[in-house]
Design a protein around this motif. Structure first.
Motif, mmCIF file in Angstrom:
data_model
loop_
_atom_site.group_PDB
_atom_site.id
_atom_site.type_symbol
_atom_site.label_atom_id
_atom_site.label_comp_id
_atom_site.label_asym_id
_atom_site.label_seq_id
_atom_site.Cartn_x
_atom_site.Cartn_y
_atom_site.Cartn_z
ATOM 1 N N SER A 6 4.422 -8.293 7.935
ATOM 2 C CA SER A 6 5.637 -8.428 7.156
ATOM 3 C C SER A 6 5.539 -7.669 5.847
ATOM 4 O O SER A 6 4.546 -7.762 5.127
ATOM 5 C CB SER A 6 5.910 -9.909 6.867
ATOM 6 O OG SER A 6 6.911 -10.055 5.888
ATOM 7 N N GLY A 7 6.600 -6.910 5.517
ATOM 8 C CA GLY A 7 6.605 -6.132 4.284
ATOM 9 C C GLY A 7 6.492 -6.986 3.043
ATOM 10 O O GLY A 7 5.904 -6.583 2.044
ATOM 11 N N ALA A 8 7.087 -8.195 3.058
ATOM 12 C CA ALA A 8 7.044 -9.050 1.881
ATOM 13 C C ALA A 8 5.626 -9.505 1.573
ATOM 14 O O ALA A 8 5.343 -9.953 0.460
ATOM 15 C CB ALA A 8 7.951 -10.258 2.078
ATOM 16 N N SER A 9 4.730 -9.396 2.538
ATOM 17 C CA SER A 9 3.347 -9.790 2.308
ATOM 18 C C SER A 9 2.398 -8.617 2.460
ATOM 19 O O SER A 9 1.198 -8.795 2.509
ATOM 20 C CB SER A 9 2.948 -10.892 3.301
ATOM 21 O OG SER A 9 3.034 -10.419 4.633
ATOM 22 N N ALA A 10 2.926 -7.402 2.521
ATOM 23 C CA ALA A 10 2.083 -6.229 2.774
ATOM 24 C C ALA A 10 2.426 -5.060 1.865
ATOM 25 O O ALA A 10 2.381 -3.916 2.270
ATOM 26 C CB ALA A 10 2.213 -5.819 4.234
ATOM 27 N N GLY A 11 2.819 -5.344 0.622
ATOM 28 C CA GLY A 11 3.000 -4.271 -0.336
ATOM 29 C C GLY A 11 4.423 -3.932 -0.701
ATOM 30 O O GLY A 11 4.640 -3.017 -1.501
ATOM 31 N N LEU A 12 5.421 -4.590 -0.131
ATOM 32 C CA LEU A 12 6.807 -4.380 -0.535
ATOM 33 C C LEU A 12 7.180 -5.508 -1.486
ATOM 34 O O LEU A 12 7.440 -6.630 -1.051
ATOM 35 C CB LEU A 12 7.753 -4.357 0.663
ATOM 36 C CG LEU A 12 7.494 -3.309 1.747
ATOM 37 C CD1 LEU A 12 8.635 -3.316 2.763
ATOM 38 C CD2 LEU A 12 7.328 -1.919 1.155
ATOM 39 N N THR A 41 4.603 4.297 -5.484
ATOM 40 C CA THR A 41 3.620 3.980 -4.453
ATOM 41 C C THR A 41 4.267 3.934 -3.077
ATOM 42 O O THR A 41 4.335 4.949 -2.387
ATOM 43 C CB THR A 41 2.913 2.657 -4.794
ATOM 44 O OG1 THR A 41 3.897 1.615 -5.020
ATOM 45 C CG2 THR A 41 2.066 2.804 -6.053
ATOM 46 N N VAL A 42 4.778 2.788 -2.682
ATOM 47 C CA VAL A 42 5.310 2.665 -1.331
ATOM 48 C C VAL A 42 6.736 3.200 -1.206
ATOM 49 O O VAL A 42 7.187 3.555 -0.114
ATOM 50 C CB VAL A 42 5.238 1.199 -0.860
ATOM 51 C CG1 VAL A 42 6.220 0.324 -1.625
ATOM 52 C CG2 VAL A 42 5.460 1.083 0.636
ATOM 53 N N GLY A 43 7.484 3.269 -2.318
ATOM 54 C CA GLY A 43 8.842 3.809 -2.265
ATOM 55 C C GLY A 43 9.892 2.835 -1.784
ATOM 56 O O GLY A 43 11.066 3.195 -1.661
ATOM 57 N N PHE A 44 9.506 1.593 -1.505
ATOM 58 C CA PHE A 44 10.407 0.541 -1.042
ATOM 59 C C PHE A 44 10.190 -0.714 -1.877
ATOM 60 O O PHE A 44 9.062 -0.999 -2.296
ATOM 61 C CB PHE A 44 10.124 0.192 0.424
ATOM 62 C CG PHE A 44 10.965 0.915 1.431
ATOM 63 C CD1 PHE A 44 12.020 0.281 2.077
ATOM 64 C CD2 PHE A 44 10.692 2.233 1.762
ATOM 65 C CE1 PHE A 44 12.785 0.944 3.019
ATOM 66 C CE2 PHE A 44 11.441 2.911 2.702
ATOM 67 C CZ PHE A 44 12.494 2.266 3.336
ATOM 68 N N PHE A 45 11.259 -1.479 -2.075
ATOM 69 C CA PHE A 45 11.132 -2.776 -2.731
ATOM 70 C C PHE A 45 12.369 -3.612 -2.423
ATOM 71 O O PHE A 45 13.439 -3.074 -2.107
ATOM 72 C CB PHE A 45 10.942 -2.625 -4.250
ATOM 73 C CG PHE A 45 11.970 -1.751 -4.937
ATOM 74 C CD1 PHE A 45 13.102 -2.296 -5.521
ATOM 75 C CD2 PHE A 45 11.779 -0.371 -5.010
ATOM 76 C CE1 PHE A 45 14.040 -1.495 -6.154
ATOM 77 C CE2 PHE A 45 12.711 0.449 -5.643
ATOM 78 C CZ PHE A 45 13.844 -0.115 -6.219
ATOM 79 N N TYR A 46 12.206 -4.923 -2.468
ATOM 80 C CA TYR A 46 13.334 -5.839 -2.369
ATOM 81 C C TYR A 46 13.853 -6.121 -3.783
ATOM 82 O O TYR A 46 13.084 -6.104 -4.752
ATOM 83 C CB TYR A 46 12.915 -7.174 -1.768
ATOM 84 C CG TYR A 46 12.359 -7.169 -0.367
ATOM 85 C CD1 TYR A 46 13.139 -7.586 0.715
ATOM 86 C CD2 TYR A 46 11.030 -6.809 -0.114
ATOM 87 C CE1 TYR A 46 12.619 -7.633 1.995
ATOM 88 C CE2 TYR A 46 10.509 -6.839 1.170
ATOM 89 C CZ TYR A 46 11.305 -7.263 2.231
ATOM 90 O OH TYR A 46 10.782 -7.291 3.498
ATOM 91 N N THR A 224 3.559 3.085 5.604
ATOM 92 C CA THR A 224 2.786 3.098 4.374
ATOM 93 C C THR A 224 2.091 4.444 4.202
ATOM 94 O O THR A 224 2.071 5.282 5.108
ATOM 95 C CB THR A 224 1.741 1.970 4.381
ATOM 96 O OG1 THR A 224 0.819 2.202 5.462
ATOM 97 C CG2 THR A 224 2.409 0.618 4.572
ATOM 98 N N ARG A 225 1.496 4.658 3.041
ATOM 99 C CA ARG A 225 0.848 5.923 2.744
ATOM 100 C C ARG A 225 -0.331 6.210 3.675
ATOM 101 O O ARG A 225 -0.705 7.361 3.874
ATOM 102 C CB ARG A 225 0.364 5.936 1.287
ATOM 103 C CG ARG A 225 1.496 5.838 0.280
ATOM 104 C CD ARG A 225 2.389 7.074 0.280
ATOM 105 N NE ARG A 225 3.589 6.836 -0.521
ATOM 106 C CZ ARG A 225 4.816 6.956 -0.069
ATOM 107 N NH1 ARG A 225 5.039 7.310 1.179
ATOM 108 N NH2 ARG A 225 5.851 6.734 -0.854
ATOM 109 N N ASP A 226 -0.920 5.143 4.232
ATOM 110 C CA ASP A 226 -2.039 5.358 5.158
ATOM 111 C C ASP A 226 -1.593 5.413 6.611
ATOM 112 O O ASP A 226 -2.406 5.354 7.527
ATOM 113 C CB ASP A 226 -3.117 4.288 4.977
ATOM 114 C CG ASP A 226 -2.594 2.881 5.229
ATOM 115 O OD1 ASP A 226 -1.401 2.734 5.566
ATOM 116 O OD2 ASP A 226 -3.379 1.926 5.081
#
Length: 324
Positions: A6-12, A41-46, A224-226
C-alpha cells in the motif's frame, strides 16, 4: 510475483494542506516543505484538509455514472475525435498511454473551461475550446463548478511549490491564471487477474500537477525510484496528487514525474475523477532561476506550454496520429 504494498505505508505521504489554505505564512511554509520533499522523491502524495465537500464530489460521481450509462451511440456522438481541443468522450481502446502495451481499457470524458464570449480559440490548442456537453440535467453546471474549485486548489498548491523552490510565493501566478486544465471523468470496466490489457498503461502525466479522486475500488499503482510498483490505495477524504512532466521540466528535474498505471482486477467497475492542471498556453517553460547552477545547468530548451502539451497529446490519441 509479490503483491504491491500500500502506498500509504510505502512512501506516499498524506499531507494535511489546511494550513496552506488558511493563509498563514508559517502554515504555508510547513506544507510547502512536506510537499517539496514528496515532489523531489517519489513525486506522489495524498492531500487531506483540502476543503472540497464530500457532497459536491458525490454529485460529480453520480453524474459521471449517469453519463457512462448512456447508450454507446449517445456517447459516441460526443467523441473526442470531433475536437482537436481535447474535449469530449474517449471510448475503450481509443488511447494508448503505454505505446508498448495494448490499448487502454477505460472510458473517459474530458471537459474544461468554457470560452469567454469573443475569446479567440485556436483550432488545435489542447484544453482550450468548446465543450461537448451531454443532455443530462445539471451536468454542465456541476462540472464547471467542480472545475473551478479544483483550479483554485491547484493555484494554492503552486504557491507551495514556489516557496519550496525558493521563489517568490506568487512566482507562478502569471503563468497559471488561464490554465490549460482538463477535468476528466473515468470508468474502468471490470477485470480479472488474467487480463493483459491495462486500465491505463504505465505513463507519466504531461502537465504540472494532477489531482485525482478515486473510488474505493483501488487499482492505481506507482513505480518507485527502485522500480517497484506500489499501490496508491484509496484513503477516505483524500486526493492523490502527482507531479507532471511539465513541472519536472520547469524545475530542471528537481521535482520528479513518476510512472503510474491502473490495473482493475477487482471484478467490478472502477471510477475516478482526475484534474490535470497545465500552465497558460503562452507560458514559457524554461528552467526556473533557482533550479540551476554551475554543477546543474538547464537540461531542456525553452518551450511554450501549449506546444509541449500538443506534442504529448499527438503521441497518445490514435485519432490524432491519423492523417486528415
Amino acid at each position: 510475483m509479490p503483491e504491491p504494498v500500500s502506498g500509504a505505508s510505502a512512501g506516499l505521504p498524506i499531507i494535511d494542506i489546511a494550513p496552506l489554505l488558511d493563509g498563514t505564512l508559517s502554515g504555508a511554509m510547513d506544507v510547502a516543505r512536506k510537499i517539496g520533499t514528496a515532489s523531489r522523491t517519489v513525486g506522489f502524495f495524498y492531500i487531506s484538509g483540502h476543503g472540497i465537500p464530500a457532497d459536491q464530489l458525490g454529485d460529480i460521481y453520480a453524474l459521471a455514472n449517469r453519463f457512462f450509462d448512456e447508450p454507446q451511440a449517445v456517447k459516441n456522438a460526443l467523441t473526442i475525435a470531433n475536437s482537436m481541443n481535447n474535449r469530449g468522450y474517449a471510448g475503450i481502446d481509443s488511447e494508448s498511454l503505454d505505446p508498448d502495451a495494448l490499448a487502454d481499457a477505460k472510458e473517459a470524458y474530458n471537459l474544461g473551461r468554457d470560452p469567454e464570449p469573443g475569446e479567440r480559440v485556436e483550432p488545435d490548442l489542447p484544453s482550450q475550446g468548446a465543450n461537448q456537453w451531454p443532455d443530462i440535467p445539471g451536468f454542465r453546471e456541476a462540472m464547471l463548478g467542480y472545475y473551478e474549485v479544483m483550479r483554485r486548489l491547484c493555484e494554492r498548491l503552486h504557491l507551495a511549490f514556489a516557496i519550496d523552490l525558493g521563489l517568490a510565493p506568487d512566482h507562478f501566478a502569471g503563468s497559471i491564471d488561464r490554465p490549460l486544465a482538463t477535468l476528466r471523468l473515468l470508468r474502468y470496466p471490470p477485470g480479472t487477474r488474467d487480463d493483459e490489457r491495462p486500465g491505463a498503461g504505465a505513463h507519466t502525466d504531461y502537465g504540472n500537477l494532477t489531482i485525482l479522486s478515486q473510488d474505493m475500488t483501488g487499482g492505481l499503482e506507482v513505480c518507485t525510484r527502485d522500480g517497484q510498483w506500489i499501490k496508491a490505495t484509496p484513503v477516505e477524504g483524500t486526493f492523490v496528487c502527482n507531479i507532471g512532466d511539465c513541472l519536472m521540466r520547469w524545475s530542471n528535474d528537481i521535482y520528479k514525474s513518476t510512472p503510474h498505471r491502473v490495473t482493475n482486477h477487482s471484478g467490478r467497475l472502477r471510477h475516478s475523477v482526475a484534474f490535470f492542471f497545465d500552465p497558460n498556453p503562452d507560458a514559457l517553460i524554461e528552467c526556473l532561476p533557482t533550479c540551476a547552477g554551475p554543477d546543474n545547468p538547464p537540461r531542456y530548451a525553452p518551450i511554450l506550454a501549449a506546444d509541449y502539451l500538443r506534442e504529448r497529446l499527438d503521441a497518445t490519441y490514435i485519432f490524432r496520429k491519423q492523417p486528415a
